[in-house]
Design an enzyme around this catalytic site. Structure first.
Site, mmCIF file in Angstrom:
data_model
loop_
_atom_site.group_PDB
_atom_site.id
_atom_site.type_symbol
_atom_site.label_atom_id
_atom_site.label_comp_id
_atom_site.label_asym_id
_atom_site.label_seq_id
_atom_site.Cartn_x
_atom_site.Cartn_y
_atom_site.Cartn_z
ATOM 1 N N ARG A 172 -9.743 -5.953 -2.673
ATOM 2 C CA ARG A 172 -9.177 -5.347 -3.877
ATOM 3 C C ARG A 172 -10.224 -4.399 -4.474
ATOM 4 N NH1 ARG A 172 -9.282 -9.619 -8.896
ATOM 5 N NH2 ARG A 172 -11.314 -10.574 -8.503
ATOM 6 N N THR A 185 -24.258 -12.018 -12.509
ATOM 7 C CA THR A 185 -23.987 -12.052 -11.071
ATOM 8 C C THR A 185 -25.191 -11.539 -10.300
ATOM 9 O OG1 THR A 185 -21.618 -11.687 -11.440
ATOM 10 C CG2 THR A 185 -22.457 -11.204 -9.249
ATOM 11 N N GLN A 231 -18.597 -16.572 -10.324
ATOM 12 C CA GLN A 231 -19.559 -15.723 -9.612
ATOM 13 C C GLN A 231 -20.866 -16.466 -9.346
ATOM 14 O OE1 GLN A 231 -17.946 -14.894 -12.508
ATOM 15 N NE2 GLN A 231 -17.734 -12.660 -12.693
ATOM 16 N N ASP A 291 -13.552 -12.125 -3.558
ATOM 17 C CA ASP A 291 -14.487 -10.989 -3.522
ATOM 18 C C ASP A 291 -15.797 -11.373 -2.845
ATOM 19 O OD1 ASP A 291 -12.500 -9.917 -5.138
ATOM 20 O OD2 ASP A 291 -13.618 -10.210 -6.990
ATOM 21 N N TRP A 321 -12.715 -3.090 -6.782
ATOM 22 C CA TRP A 321 -13.538 -3.430 -7.936
ATOM 23 C C TRP A 321 -13.804 -2.188 -8.790
ATOM 24 C CZ3 TRP A 321 -19.335 -5.324 -7.517
ATOM 25 C CH2 TRP A 321 -19.767 -5.720 -8.789
ATOM 26 N N GLN A 360 -16.977 -17.652 -4.709
ATOM 27 C CA GLN A 360 -16.775 -16.319 -5.271
ATOM 28 C C GLN A 360 -18.103 -15.550 -5.239
ATOM 29 O OE1 GLN A 360 -14.779 -16.224 -9.060
ATOM 30 N NE2 GLN A 360 -15.232 -14.069 -9.418
ATOM 31 N N ASP A 361 -18.044 -14.317 -4.695
ATOM 32 C CA ASP A 361 -19.220 -13.425 -4.663
ATOM 33 C C ASP A 361 -20.351 -13.974 -3.790
ATOM 34 O OD1 ASP A 361 -17.700 -11.997 -6.410
ATOM 35 O OD2 ASP A 361 -19.123 -12.020 -8.057
#
Length: 516
Positions: free
Chosen positions: A422, A280, A310, A354, A424, A332-333
């Site tokens: 949320r 990532t 990711q 996220d 991590w 995502q990310d």
């Protein structure tokens, strides 16, 4: 020599004055990891400054030793995934050594600075381990793994605790007011003018059609290190166009300003992702660690798509960095607010899972946050903050912004659940203040990461939000969740207090609100 002694005397006097009214840690038994502490120093030191310096020196020594060991490993024994994760760890270890050296500089006496750099060092350690997990590489199968065997994380955590207990942050107020032009004080007058101006004189120009100095951004960044004088502001103008490249601005390249022709006009795009073998951390289309970085009127995107999981559009580990009128597009990310102090103003962020994440002290102000359509059976989460130590000064703050559905989700938003965030990591900290939350936000507001993990240790807050998704009556009942009703409590998370923004943002010329 006399000049050095003067600096050291001033530093010692300043620190002595600060600790006079605090409760410093003077014993290894008071640190988070006493057994690690007692291996490098006597159990008790009467001088708090001496205790902190001893802790920092021991941490630095171990980090340098770790880097030396890791650099000597024969990587021919590793597969490609292990090599990729190992390369991240080496880079992160170098950054940690740099942070620790800055903390020990006689001129680096700011509480905000030292807590920021030590917090960043902790993020580096966690990220090193994350890379191996993401690529399914078991470190125990490697011939050596010095990144954990030397207890660097524990050493850093002890130093962070000693620093925080011994040196209290300055009281809020005083020099927190906005300047008359409505910009915060941590940006220089010259930088303010640059951001306000519509006709900036660039040091280098990038253009796809060959009309500039270079045709790629990476070439211009490389050239900047040779053409600039000292650490003065260096401006790179990137003309309208789509630049398919992965750009990296290293920690030695400080005070670079990158100006485009506007959102969706100047676009930096890439598609690296974890599914194709990147960590990532290393999947970012645009990555910057050089302090004082400014970006204006640009789009950063990762086009890997939701099925690749990711895939980062932009990663910033640049201290005192500013992004103004920029867009970040991914799934995502998307936006990796990796570490240190960051400010985002009038920006757009698109994603699914996220998609604003990391362990920086980051404030997004007057921004539009667009939740996209995820894959089937997926749930959307706007944030995933990564604070792993209770003494870190990090968190993600969303202020005076709007959270709504992107165009691809609007017609089907009832088919997917969307949450504000949320946890991590164990001490995840995120606050939404005076922000419009659209109806797509689930009544519970927040989502668990894994069972009851972090639910009592996180800090999630909401203050005076509006919109169909802002009601807190159905919110989660976690111990770490807070409906903030006090302006003084909410004020802790403003630009002026959380980022000490009054001291540096104004120099960039980016407009900002210092308080609520």
């Amino acid at each position: 020599m006399a000049k050095l002694m003067t600096h050291l005397l001033a530093f010692s006097l300043f620190m002595a004055l600060r600790v006079a009214t605090s409760s410093p840690i003077l014993s290894c038994t008071q640190t988070p990891y006493p057994h690690v502490c007692t291996t490098f120093m006597s159990n008790t030191i009467k001088n708090p400054l001496g205790f902190l310096n001893s802790a920092l020196q021991a941490t630095l020594d171990h980090a340098v030793h770790t880097h030396k060991l890791a650099s000597s490993i024969d990587l021919s024994l590793f597969d490609e995934k292990a090599k990729a994760a190992w390369a991240d760890c080496l880079e992160l270890c170098e950054e940690t050594i740099s942070h620790l050296n800055r903390c020990m500089s006689p001129n680096s006496v700011s509480f905000d600075d030292s807590q920021t750099w030590l917090s960043a060092a902790i993020a580096n350690q966690q990220t090193c381990m994350n890379g191996f997990k993401e690529l399914n590489v078991n470190p125990s199968h490697l011939p050596s793994f010095p990144f954990t065997s030397n207890n660097i994380s524990e050493f850093i955590s002890n130093s962070l605790a000693i620093n925080k207990a011994g040196f209290s942050p300055p009281k809020s107020g005083g020099n927190r007011k906005l300047l008359s032009d409505n910009f915060p004080k941590w940006l220089s007058v010259s930088d303010r003018k640059l951001l306000q101006s519509s006709n900036v004189k660039a040091d280098l120009t990038v253009s796809k059609d060959g009309s500039g100095d270079y045709t790629t951004i990476s070439e211009a960044v490389a050239a900047s290190s040779k053409q600039r004088s000292g650490s003065s502001r260096f401006v790179i103008y990137v003309k309208a166009g789509v630049y398919k490249e992965n750009v990296q601005i290293g920690s030695s390249m400080k005070n670079i300003m990158m100006i485009g022709d506007g959102i969706d006009q100047t676009v930096v795009t890439g598609s690296k992702n974890v599914q194709d073998g990147s960590t990532t951390f290393n999947s970012a289309t645009f990555a910057v660690t050089g302090g004082g970085f400014i970006a204006k009127d640009m789009t950063f995107e990762n086009t890997a798509g939701p099925e690749k999981h990711q895939a980062v559009a932009l990663r910033s580990g640049a201290d005192l960095s500013v992004f103004y009128r920029c867009s970040f597009k991914g799934y995502q990310d998307t936006l990796y607010v990796y570490s240190q102090r960051q400010f985002y103003r009038n920006c757009d962020v698109y994603g699914t899972i996220d998609f604003i994440f990391g362990d920086a002290s980051a404030v997004l102000q007057n921004c539009n946050i667009y939740i996209r359509k995820p894959m089937s059976q997926q749930k959307n989460t706007v944030t995933a903050q990564a604070r792993t130590d209770p003494n870190e000064n990090t968190g993600i703050i969303i202020h005076n912004s709007a959270v709504t559905a992107a165009s691809d989700l609007k017609s089907v938003q009832g088919s997917f659940k969307s949450y504000l965030g949320r946890p991590w990591q164990k001490y995840s900290r995120t606050v939404f203040m005076k922000t419009s939350l659209d109806s797509l936000i689930d009544p519970a507001g927040w989502l668990e990461w894994d069972g009851d993990f972090a639910l009592s240790t996180l800090y999630y807050g909401e203050y005076m939000n509006t919109g169909a998704g802002a009601s807190t009556s159905g919110r989660v009942k976690w111990q770490g969740y807070h409906v903030i009703t006090s302006a003084s409590e909410a004020g802790k998370f403003t630009v002026g207090n959380f980022l000490s923004g009054g001291s540096w943002i104004s120099d960039t010329g980016v407009p900002f609100t210092s308080g609520l």
